[in-house]
Enzyme design. Structure first.
Site, PDB file in Angstrom:
ATOM      1  N   ASP A 107       0.855  -1.085  -0.116  1.00 19.31           N
ATOM      2  CA  ASP A 107      -0.149   0.030   0.136  1.00 19.31           C
ATOM      3  C   ASP A 107       1.058   1.097  -0.194  1.00 19.31           C
ATOM      4  O   ASP A 107       1.686   1.467   0.865  1.00 19.31           O
ATOM      5  CB  ASP A 107      -0.886   0.103   1.139  1.00 19.31           C
ATOM      6  N   ASP A 209      -3.278   4.627  -2.516  1.00 24.03           N
ATOM      7  CA  ASP A 209      -3.918   5.232  -1.874  1.00 24.03           C
ATOM      8  C   ASP A 209      -4.439   6.848  -2.107  1.00 24.03           C
ATOM      9  O   ASP A 209      -3.313   7.627  -2.321  1.00 24.03           O
ATOM     10  CB  ASP A 209      -3.594   5.277  -0.215  1.00 24.03           C
ATOM     11  N   GLU A 262      -6.219   4.179  -6.205  1.00 20.77           N
ATOM     12  CA  GLU A 262      -7.376   4.504  -5.613  1.00 20.77           C
ATOM     13  C   GLU A 262      -7.717   5.852  -5.926  1.00 20.77           C
ATOM     14  O   GLU A 262      -6.966   6.743  -5.725  1.00 20.77           O
ATOM     15  CB  GLU A 262      -7.403   4.318  -3.976  1.00 20.77           C
ATOM     16  N   HIS A 334     -11.541  -2.729   2.994  1.00 25.36           N
ATOM     17  CA  HIS A 334     -11.176  -2.560   4.210  1.00 25.36           C
ATOM     18  C   HIS A 334     -12.070  -1.252   4.528  1.00 25.36           C
ATOM     19  O   HIS A 334     -12.061  -0.844   5.939  1.00 25.36           O
ATOM     20  CB  HIS A 334      -9.823  -2.021   4.533  1.00 25.36           C
ATOM     21  N   ASP A 335     -12.569  -0.582   3.457  1.00 23.35           N
ATOM     22  CA  ASP A 335     -13.244   0.648   3.726  1.00 23.35           C
ATOM     23  C   ASP A 335     -14.805   0.575   3.524  1.00 23.35           C
ATOM     24  O   ASP A 335     -15.490   1.367   3.454  1.00 23.35           O
ATOM     25  CB  ASP A 335     -12.689   1.876   2.576  1.00 23.35           C
TER      26      ASP A 335
END
Length: 564
Positions: A107, A209, A262, A334-335
């Site tokens: 990440d 991210d 993302e 995860h979100d």
């Protein structure tokens, strides 16, 4: 399952035929008994992932962090947080994963750092510090207050006044996550150097991210009390930055590395630019259109699911990136809430709806992402008190909404139950022992109470195994070129419960039919499936035109049917 009569797969990047599995390290497996998942826990469960058949593991952040946002506030980009292990343990994980044919994707969080990162500590120390311009600093607006009206994604303003220099710094997320100023070339060079350091260590790519936010609308940042009015902060420099990153980090390296960005708020036209191989930016993006359809005035205001709207959104992205670019495929991470709770029936038809959505998603064109626990149908959690939740976004929302007084605490908590990020972050449910086999200690967040029934051991031992269904789906992607590269055609787009489409490559056509409802359905399809080959279904002896509740089938159509 290899079919010598099927179309041959052209030479394409490895990720076109791959499936990626996301590990949220805090919640995956704890090897030390301190209640927090770690690298040793992941190493101990690599065989589970290898047996599942996935090709790559995306690790959510494991860098040193104060953990205000569970590791997405990084204070050192080139080390491992002691709660997760050490660089030596990371190297061991990398070696053991590669030995099993599993790639490791890190990440990359470079829109912002922790406020404890040495760069920011220097930047805030004085107005003339050499790293002052590594972050966004602005004086108060005329008349006082923040420089503009931007709001943080985690509630409150996106600007915080720092008393050391009496100026505001920008943080699009938590107060402890100051945004880096990518307009400064020194920032960009430092980030590229760090990325090269990880690739030289052997990692296989990056999930980036909120990477589109690294480019800001500078005129708005500098303007007095100006707001985005709910829009995206993404500025026009983003393509220059990503092309520069590609040239500085990936160009000239042997092998292929996965880059997935993302990107909240982007459009299909944006994605065509980002993922066009000729432009050398990123391989694919995570977009949010389809996971925003059931949200009202805020993400915590859950709306009823509309299957036609979901099909329209996903189908639009399939069509939009068909000729150029590539899709990433996901329904939870995860979100996001758990997919079987959000899109299916997580009680009476948990197995059926979990496998239905798995088949539907994996038969789209793009790279599928499995979030930990998805492969056994883990569900949302309903903690009785807000005190049991840990997510900063949910906690801030609850306190702010209750303080405003427009909703009762019970109503606000119901929104957290439905849409909060902790739904995805409760411990991985390995077995029916204490704390779901996640830890021998006290977990950092409680396990979902249903772990005694929903767990890896029970699922893999059961007659109806969601895990085995995912294995077969992954095998199909690995062996059938049509699953990877076939053209996509949506069928019955306005139907309220039928999700149906075809994938076609050369003379081969695959048909997906899925009844996303609690009631049986007669398929209103023109194609006769009587002579078709059933490749996969989630009910025994699936046949005939009637689909049972949450039944999904994958057919290979006979040549005369496909051409009729």
């Amino acid at each position: 399952m290899e079919d010598t009569a099927a179309p041959k797969l052209p030479a394409t990047p490895w990720w076109t035929r791959a499936v990626v599995y996301q590990v949220y390290p805090r919640s995956f497996a704890d090897s030390t008994g301190d209640g927090i998942g770690d690298l040793g826990g992941i190493r101990g469960r690599l065989d589970h992932l290898a047996e599942l058949g996935v090709d790559a593991i995306w690790l959510s952040p494991v860098y040193p962090s104060p953990q205000h946002d569970n590791g997405y506030d990084i204070k050192d980009y080139q080390d491992i947080d002691p709660i997760f292990g050490s660089l030596a343990e990371f190297d061991a994980l990398l070696t053991e994963a590669h030995a099993r044919g599993l790639k490791i994707v890190m990440d990359l969080v470079v829109n912002h750092t922790s406020d404890e990162h040495p760069w920011f500590m220097q930047s805030r120390s004085s107005a003339d510090n050499p790293k002052r311009d590594w972050y966004w600093w602005r004086p108060a607006a005329e008349g006082g207050g923040p420089p503009n009206g931007w709001g943080s994604a985690f509630s409150g303003p996106a600007w915080t006044l720092d008393p050391t220099t009496d100026e505001y710094y920008l943080h699009l997320f938590a107060t402890q996550q100051p945004d880096l100023n990518w307009e400064n070339p020194e920032v960009r060079r430092a980030v590229y150097s760090m990325m090269n350091w990880w690739l030289d260590r052997g990692v296989d790519g990056f999930r980036m991210d909120v990477i589109n936010f690294i480019a800001k609308h500078t005129e708005l940042v500098s303007g007095p009390q100006r707001s985005l009015d709910g829009g995206s902060p993404m500025g026009p420099q983003i393509h220059d930055y990503l092309q520069e990153m590609h040239a500085a980090v990936f160009a000239g390296r042997s092998g292929e590395h996965l880059t997935v960005g993302e990107m909240p708020g982007v459009t299909i036209d944006d994605a065509l630019l980002f993922t066009d191989p000729a432009r050398a930016e990123v391989d694919m993006i995570f977009q949010f259109e389809h996971v925003s359809l059931d949200q009202g005035e805020s993400k915590f205001h859950a709306l009823p699911r509309s299957l036609p709207a979901l099909k329209a959104s996903l189908g639009r992205w399939q069509t939009g990136l068909a000729a150029t670019g590539w899709n990433s495929l996901y329904l939870n991470n995860h979100d996001q809430p758990r997919l079987v709770s959000r899109f299916g029936n997580d009680t009476e038809f948990r197995y059926e709806s979990a496998t239905l959505w798995a088949l539907v998603l994996h038969l789209h064109r793009g790279t599928p992402y499995i979030y930990q626990g998805e492969e056994i149908g883990m569900t949302n959690v309903r903690f009785e008190s807000i005190d049991e939740y840990r997510d900063i976004e949910s906690l801030n929302h609850y306190r702010e909404a209750v303080a405003e007084g427009d909703q009762s605490p019970a109503t606000v908590l119901a929104g957290v139950h439905a849409m909060g990020r902790d739904n995805a972050r409760t411990p991985m449910q390995w077995d029916a022992s204490a704390h779901a086999g996640f830890t021998t200690g006290t977990p950092w967040i409680a396990a979902n109470p249903n772990y005694t029934q929903v767990n890896v051991a029970a699922d893999r031992a059961g007659d109806r195994s969601i895990f085995r269904f995912y294995q077969r789906l992954i095998e199909l992607r690995h062996t059938l070129p049509t699953v990877c590269l076939g053209d996509f055609t949506m069928l019955e787009p306005q139907h309220e419960s039928l999700y149906a489409f075809t994938r076609t490559l050369g003379a081969e056509t695959l048909l997906v039919v899925a009844n996303a409802a609690d009631a049986p359905l007669d398929m209103p399809l023109p194609a006769d499936v009587t002579g078709a080959e059933l490749l996969l279904g989630n009910y025994p002896a699936s046949s005939g035109a009637a689909l049972r509740p949450w039944e999904a089938r994958l057919y290979r159509l006979a040549a005369h049917t496909a051409n009729s």
